[in-house]
Design an enzyme around this catalytic site. Structure first.
Site, short mmCIF file in Angstrom:
data_model
loop_
_atom_site.label_atom_id
_atom_site.label_comp_id
_atom_site.label_asym_id
_atom_site.label_seq_id
_atom_site.Cartn_x
_atom_site.Cartn_y
_atom_site.Cartn_z
N SER A 1 1.08 -0.97 0.03
CA SER A 1 -0.05 -0.15 -0.02
C SER A 1 0.79 1.28 -0.02
CB SER A 1 -0.86 -0.14 1.15
OG SER A 1 -1.70 -0.98 1.54
N SER B 1 -3.45 -3.15 -3.02
CA SER B 1 -2.54 -1.97 -2.43
C SER B 1 -3.75 -1.12 -1.87
CB SER B 1 -1.88 -1.34 -3.89
OG SER B 1 -1.29 -0.23 -2.87
N ASP C 1 -4.52 2.60 -1.13
CA ASP C 1 -3.77 4.07 -1.51
C ASP C 1 -4.88 4.96 -1.05
OD1 ASP C 1 -2.18 2.32 -3.23
OD2 ASP C 1 -3.47 2.42 -4.91
#
Length: 371
Positions: free
Chosen positions: A243, A281, A283
């Site tokens: 991330s 991920s 974000d």
């Protein structure tokens, strides 16, 4: 100290950085780290920590800022964002840590802030902002080694001036584009004709696939060997399972919806470096603005004034701030990569990206060098 991108004459975009090229170029912003290191009795390595960003001097709960958030991909977690979406107010410092320490850092921030408040019988509440990325490859993440005293240390050591990058604080065990990642920062200062404001970014970079890496627009990742990638021997199925969290700060007088728009531009900085396309991920981005003096979020007996006088950047002049945010995030990610030192933990080795390797790949990709 390893060289930063500008030490290698790598330029990003068209705007100029502030004197420190760091989020602390925004007046009043301070950053502190606490590193957590060691080895368990069972032989597991501990490589983690906490990073804290303070937007103003003094108690943030008594001197809040307007703020906004943006989630590009939600495979991650954060605390305190719903109140920001609702009220547009940041009422706590912002902390970065590892995924499984989110709760303890949140709780510690409440205790530490409560200790700053007068014991005058008022009701007290706080919903701190804590963002996380996963460091479970290098760190014994299930050992819960981040403690309240580490949060206190990060707050106690928070200062303006140069920001330590790389394997530090919350970024200690992070991996970026299959190299050692971690904390990175950068800034942009607008000309007086553009408003004269500063935008700073700080990232905890733990994302990305090596062959997607871009620097100054050049596809350097495809020219870098992957034989040393930690994911070749790891039990995780593929790289990019991490991330990135981003904090943007500015001294421009932005209203909450404008802060949200600024936070969205972190996505563009991420994309410029070849990130933002991975399902696994998280974000998550936050932006705050210190250009208005904002009253506390709650008053006793409704003693607050009926109206507050505020300023806002005219939307005809906000594009320059968007560009500043994009460029600062782009450069902060590359600074995080260049600052990362080779690290080992729990049977995994993650190489740091050295300057010579990056410059060689840039030239192979057609980079002409400094212009």
């Amino acid at each position: 100290m390893k060289p930063r991108a500008r030490d290698l004459n790598i330029q990003f975009g068209q705007l100029q950085p502030g004197p420190l090229n760091a989020i602390t170029d925004v007046p009043g912003v301070r950053v502190g780290h606490s590193d957590v290191r060691g080895r368990t009795a069972q032989g597991r390595d501990i490589l983690t920590g906490v990073t804290v960003i303070e937007p103003r001097l003094g108690s943030t709960s008594q001197q809040p800022c307007f703020a906004g958030v943006h989630v590009l991909n939600g495979n991650g977690d954060a605390t305190g964002l719903e109140w920001i979406r609702e009220a547009g107010l940041l009422t706590s410092p912002i902390a970065f840590t590892n995924t499984h320490s989110l709760g303890v850092v949140r709780d510690a921030l409440i205790v530490l802030d409560r200790e700053q408040q007068p014991d005058d019988g008022r009701l007290y509440w706080n919903m701190p902002v804590v963002l996380e990325t996963f460091d479970g490859l290098l760190n014994d993440i299930n050992g819960f080694h981040v403690k309240p005293e580490h949060v206190a240390e990060a707050l106690r050591t928070a200062v303006g001036g140069p920001v330590i990058e790389g394997n530090v604080g919350g970024g200690s065990g992070m991996i970026c584009h299959e190299f050692k990642g971690g904390i990175g920062t950068a800034s942009r200062r607008l000309s007086s004709a553009q408003g004269g404001w500063t935008v700073g970014a700080i990232v905890q970079a733990n994302h990305g696939i090596r062959h997607e890496l871009r620097v100054d627009g050049y596809p350097v990742g495809r020219y870098m060997e992957k034989a040393d990638s930690p994911f070749l021997k790891a039990s995780l199925p593929h790289p990019g399972m991490g991330s990135i969290v981003v904090c943007l700060a500015t001294d421009a007088p932005l209203l909450p919806h404008q802060c949200t728009r600024l936070a969205q531009r972190a996505s563009l900085g991420l994309a410029r470096t070849g990130g933002g396309n991975e399902d696994h991920s998280g974000d998550i981005f936050i932006a705050f603005a210190t250009g208005n003096d904002v009253p506390p979020a709650a008053y006793e007996s409704k003693k607050a004034p009926t109206c507050d006088n505020l300023r806002m950047v005219n939307n005809d002049h906000i594009s320059e701030l968007f560009l500043a945010a994009t460029e600062a995030v782009e450069e902060a990610i590359i600074n995080a990569l260049l600052a990362g030192e080779t690290a080992e933990g729990n049977g995994h080795a993650v190489p740091g990206l050295d300057a010579a390797t990056l410059l060689k790949a840039l030239r192979q990709a057609g980079w002409p060098g400094a212009v």
